[in-house]
Design an enzyme around this catalytic site. Sequence first.
Site, PDB file in Angstrom:
ATOM      1  CB  VAL A   1      13.314  23.817  10.880  1.00  0.00           C
ATOM      2  CG1 VAL A   1      13.751  22.682  10.333  1.00  0.00           C
ATOM      3  CG2 VAL A   1      12.491  24.162   9.213  1.00  0.00           C
TER       4      VAL A   1
ATOM      5  CE  LYS B   1      18.621  38.452  17.347  1.00  0.00           C
ATOM      6  NZ  LYS B   1      18.992  39.320  16.122  1.00  0.00           N
TER       7      LYS B   1
ATOM      8  N   GLY C   1      11.512  20.433   1.337  1.00  0.00           N
ATOM      9  CA  GLY C   1      10.933  20.061   2.490  1.00  0.00           C
ATOM     10  C   GLY C   1      11.555  18.953   2.700  1.00  0.00           C
TER      11      GLY C   1
ATOM     12  CB  ILE D   1      11.203  16.225  -1.662  1.00  0.00           C
ATOM     13  CG1 ILE D   1       9.900  16.422  -1.242  1.00  0.00           C
ATOM     14  CG2 ILE D   1      11.434  15.381  -3.593  1.00  0.00           C
ATOM     15  CD1 ILE D   1       9.042  17.376  -3.153  1.00  0.00           C
TER      16      ILE D   1
ATOM     17  N   GLY E   1       0.465  27.072  10.296  1.00  0.00           N
ATOM     18  CA  GLY E   1       2.029  27.646  10.155  1.00  0.00           C
ATOM     19  C   GLY E   1       2.849  27.266   8.996  1.00  0.00           C
TER      20      GLY E   1
ATOM     21  CD  GLU F   1       8.259  31.683   9.204  1.00  0.00           C
ATOM     22  OE1 GLU F   1       7.380  32.834   9.816  1.00  0.00           O
ATOM     23  OE2 GLU F   1       8.495  31.166   9.170  1.00  0.00           O
TER      24      GLU F   1
ATOM     25  CE  LYS G   1      12.215  26.897  -0.334  1.00  0.00           C
ATOM     26  NZ  LYS G   1      10.710  26.380   0.100  1.00  0.00           N
TER      27      LYS G   1
END
Length: 417
Positions: free
Chosen positions: A17, A41, A128, A130, A181, A184, A199
Amino acid sequence: MDSHRLLTIGLFGFGCVGQGLYDILAREESLPYKVARICVKDPNKLRPLPPENFTYDWLEVVQDEHLDILVEAISDANEAYAIVSEALRRGKKVVTANKKLVAYHLPELLALQEEFGGTLLYESAVAGGIPIIRTVEEYFSNEPVARVHGILNGSSNYILSQIFKNQKAYSEALKEAQDKGFAELDPWLDVAGADSRHKLCILAAHAFGRTLAPEEVAFFGIDFLGHQDWEFAKQHDAVIKLVASVHETADGELVPLVLPSLVRASDDLYGVEQEFNGVVVEGGYSGTQLFKGRGAGGHPTGSAVLSDIESISRGYRYGYKKLQRHKNAAALALDYELEVYLRCPEPDLVVALGLSNLQTVQREADAFSLIGTVTLGNLIKSQEQIRQAGAYIMALSSGFEEVKEVREKESVAWSNA
């Protein structure tokens, strides 16, 4: 905030992102936004920008008074909460893409905004690219919503599309999703339904004025999907989709649930394929509307973050009108009954679920599959036992219709035959 000057952004995280947003801003040079600081990090991780572009102390970035907007795009929800809550205590304008953070901490985040005057937007946390949160928050703010349901996870939808459209094995489809991608390396959140649950909790707050704790939402995924399950779907002229749904019963109670479901060609969600998401909103007066778009990938999600940056720079904030109006939280419809397909190795699981109206589908040496009726309360109570048993469960329709509603429809269809 002065819209005529270049606004500076402090970005936390530079994964999918974060890089998506950075790339969009690099391409769209006319936009009045600049990523001034990037906090990550791990100083030893290989990244597409030189090391001097990064800093490693998140508190230093939060305290930087020269930054206009903070964007949180890291994967660790606990660290994200530390960053976002500290920023809100300082009255900052914050955009986050972390759905788990918002799902678990929305009441606290609302209180921090109220007390210290900061603003938090999180459009990119759901579906995403939308613009579904803003749509439900604004367009349906004064209209009752009967139901919100849909495909909220692009990774699992991509996997299921490969299985049903290209006849690929689950393991092959999962690896392909990871290579592209969309998933994960540890895909549990996506394929087990937990990501969709987070969500759904967020959508419920805006659509129904109810802050659902994730623990109140039973969730099941496609991680135990087997060949016999998709063969069952094909025999019934259907595909399987991972559906997240919340609707209000006639008694004003809520039915929140994440469950794989049979989806037929007549269903609005049937044509939502690959990494796309699809959300169906059923308004009390406006009727049913389908919102479809890319639900995974750096650019679609980055574009949603950019939309929030634009909105927050102009002073926009969520009004939470339904949360303000509904002071008494709606109860869950724990006695709500729906019909499910279950494949499992343990007969005791059928008893634990309290399944009734049983119909045997198939018996094998190490497992059996059947159709039965189950209550929402028993799904919530037994969900961990189902996962530990390696069982697979799915709804027979994406609307998660109550059993008596299905029987009434069947009766009407029979009388008209």
